[in-house]
Each structure stands twice: as structure tokens, then as C-alpha cells.
Design an enzyme around this catalytic site. Structure first.
Site, mmCIF file in Angstrom:
data_model
loop_
_atom_site.group_PDB
_atom_site.id
_atom_site.type_symbol
_atom_site.label_atom_id
_atom_site.label_comp_id
_atom_site.label_asym_id
_atom_site.label_seq_id
_atom_site.Cartn_x
_atom_site.Cartn_y
_atom_site.Cartn_z
ATOM 1 N N MET A 1 0.841 -1.180 0.000
ATOM 2 C CA MET A 1 0.000 0.000 0.000
ATOM 3 C C MET A 1 0.880 1.236 0.000
ATOM 4 O O MET A 1 2.012 1.198 0.482
ATOM 5 C CB MET A 1 -0.906 0.022 1.237
ATOM 6 C CG MET A 1 -1.674 -1.272 1.482
ATOM 7 S SD MET A 1 -2.840 -1.670 0.170
ATOM 8 C CE MET A 1 -4.084 -0.423 0.456
ATOM 9 N N GLY B 1 -5.065 5.582 -0.821
ATOM 10 C CA GLY B 1 -6.497 5.615 -0.537
ATOM 11 C C GLY B 1 -7.250 4.403 -1.032
ATOM 12 O O GLY B 1 -8.467 4.369 -0.995
ATOM 13 N N CYS B 2 -6.557 3.385 -1.507
ATOM 14 C CA CYS B 2 -7.247 2.198 -2.016
ATOM 15 C C CYS B 2 -7.583 1.291 -0.848
ATOM 16 O O CYS B 2 -6.692 0.850 -0.140
ATOM 17 C CB CYS B 2 -6.375 1.465 -3.018
ATOM 18 S SG CYS B 2 -7.147 -0.005 -3.680
ATOM 19 N N GLY B 3 -8.857 1.016 -0.646
ATOM 20 C CA GLY B 3 -9.255 0.195 0.479
ATOM 21 C C GLY B 3 -9.609 -1.226 0.116
ATOM 22 O O GLY B 3 -9.733 -2.082 0.977
ATOM 23 N N CYS C 1 -7.972 -2.881 -2.626
ATOM 24 C CA CYS C 1 -6.991 -3.315 -3.615
ATOM 25 C C CYS C 1 -6.751 -4.814 -3.504
ATOM 26 O O CYS C 1 -6.561 -5.338 -2.421
ATOM 27 C CB CYS C 1 -5.676 -2.593 -3.394
ATOM 28 S SG CYS C 1 -5.812 -0.810 -3.441
#
Length: 276
Positions: A43, A108-110, A112
Site C-alpha cells: 500500500m 487511498g485504495c481500500g 486493492c
């Protein structure tokens, strides 16, 4: 460990003229979460409170059920990022191997790396009864956040997630360039503190998407309050999880989308948002 804020030169155009100067901006670093030697996720995030992030991510993803299941955690600074190196019991690691994902998650990728629709919209845990709060308490809680966000005060470029109780005020607050990372860090901080999460508010400086509801349910908080609006799926998920979802929380008030019974005021009618 890396500094979460960096100062860079920039040119500014204001008042019809160009000038040189400096700007404080947040650092953004690749954070690799590894378990028993295998990479589960990579992340992008702020290199601060990384132990909290590792534990909170592991809890919110369902990789472990308690922080005690992580037998060791090392934070290893590499040339091109930071590795959060965790070791689990062999049986837990074997089950994890069945769902391991190799991803590079944008800021901000929750969700992925989720490899099925069913997993992306998986049901959340149903939270407990929780506590009732007055409208004033919600307003006080949200107003208490900005002074406790040092990175955002300096850069105006990061999100925060916090936990507030009437007795203690802000119990913990974590910042990150990614809103999901901030909430994972908060989960880790609360786990380390062995905090009781049913009697407080999860506070967010971001919009509410479905994975933010899932993470709040995993934390066990019955009320979440955000400065921006929720998505339709987030409202559905909060309703199913029994969470009171409060959003568009600004200095002039807020909006309640689900389970309004926890907001104690005679002025609030007993209704919930119905999303077709």
C-alpha cells in the site's frame, strides 16, 4: 525511520506575480505488509505509526482476530519503501496463503487486490448496542480533531481517523495520506491500548465508502461520524451492520443516515435512509 513530512521548493502565482518559496508536503511511501516471509499487500501511505498500521490492517482484513496472534513484527526500512514484516503461527499462515494477494495499492485504495465481487461487498460484523450521544457531543468531538492533526496542520494534505468518548475526549488519532490507512492505524492503536470501542465515536475527515464501514464494524464502534457524504453502498452496509452513520458533519450540523436512535434528541425523528 522516514520523516512523514518533506519540504520542497515551488513557484507560486499569486497577485499577478510569480514568486519562489517552500512548501511542506506529506511523504508517500510504499508499505509492504508481509506475513511469514510472503508479501500480502503493498500500500502507499505515510511512514508514521507503522506498527499501528500493521496491526490494524491485519485485524480489519480478518487476517488475525487479535493483536496477540502476531508473534513478531519488525519494521524494515528499505531503499524503495518500508516492509512491515510479521510472523504468525503456522496454521494461521497456512490459511492466509490461500488468500494471499500480490498488489500495489494506490493511495487511498481500500479494496486493492480483492479478487471477487462477493469478497468486496462481504457482510460486516453486527455491532453491539453501543451508547447514545447528544448532537452537541458529536459537534464537540468533530471540532476537537483539527488541533490534533500535526501533519495536516503543516501540509493540508492528509486524512485522519480518531476515536472519541465522552469521558476521555480523543482517545487516539492517526493520520495518513490514505483515508483507509488512517482508519487501519486507528484500529491498531485501539488494539494496542485494549480500548473498549463500543462506547465511543469513530471520527473521519473523509467521505464514507463501503470499506470504511467494514473497518469501523471490525473495530466494533457503533457510531461513525464523517465530514463528507457516504456512498449508497456504505449506507446499506452501515444499516446492515447496525452502525449509526452520521455524515456531512460540519460546523453548522450533520446528517444521520442509519440507526438514528443512538443520537439522543427529541428533534430527531426515528427514520433511516432507504437506498434503492
Amino acid at each position: 525511520m522516514r520523516d512523514p513530512v518533506r519540504t520542497v521548493g515551488r513557484l507560486a502565482w499569486r497577485d499577478n506575480r510569480l514568486s519562489e518559496g517552500l512548501r511542506a508536503i506529506p511523504e508517500e511511501t510504499a508499505l509492504a505488509l508481509t506475513y511469514n516471509g510472503g508479501t500480502y499487500a503493498v500500500m502507499m501511505g505515510t511512514p508514521q505509526d507503522l506498527e499501528d498500521f500493521a496491526v490494524g490492517f491485519s485485524l480489519n482484513e480478518g487476517i488475525v482476530q487479535s493483536a496477540d496472534e502476531i508473534s513478531s513484527l519488525d519494521i524494515v526500512d528499505l531503499d524503495d519503501g518500508v516492509e512491515l514484516r510479521m510472523w504468525l503461527a503456522e496454521e494461521k499462515a497456512a490459511r492466509l496463503g490461500e488468500r494471499r494477494r500480490h498488489i500495489a495499492g494506490p493511495t487511498g485504495c481500500g479494496l486493492c487486490g480483492i479478487d471477487s465481487i462477493a469478497e468486496a461487498v462481504r457482510p460486516t460484523a453486527v455491532v453491539g448496542k453501543g451508547t447514545s450521544f447528544s448532537p452537541r457531543e458529536l459537534m464537540v468531538a468533530m471540532a476537537s480533531m483539527p488541533p490534533l492533526q500535526p501533519i495536516n496542520v503543516e501540509t493540508r494534505a492528509v486524512h485522519a481517523a480518531a476515536f472519541w468518548t465522552p469521558a476521555a475526549g480523543i482517545v487516539a488519532l492517526r493520520e495518513d495520506v490514505g483515508r483507509h490507512n488512517a482508519l487501519d492505524k486507528l484500529a491498531g492503536a485501539l488494539a494496542h491500548a485494549k480500548a473498549s470501542t463500543g462506547d465511543g465515536l469513530v471520527l473521519l475527515t473523509s467521505r464514507v465508502s463501503v470499506e470504511m464501514v467494514q473497518k469501523t464494524a471490525a473495530i466494533g464502534a457503533a457510531v461513525m461520524v464523517a465530514v463528507s457524504a457516504p456512498t449508497a453502498l456504505a449506507v446499506k452496509m452501515a444499516d446492515a451492520a447496525g452502525i449509526t452513520l452520521v455524515a456531512v458533519a460540519r460546523s453548522d450540523g450533520f446528517e444521520i443516515f442509519t440507526h438514528p436512535d443512538r443520537i439522543a434528541s427529541a428533534a430527531i425523528t426515528q427514520g433511516t435512509a432507504h437506498v434503492a
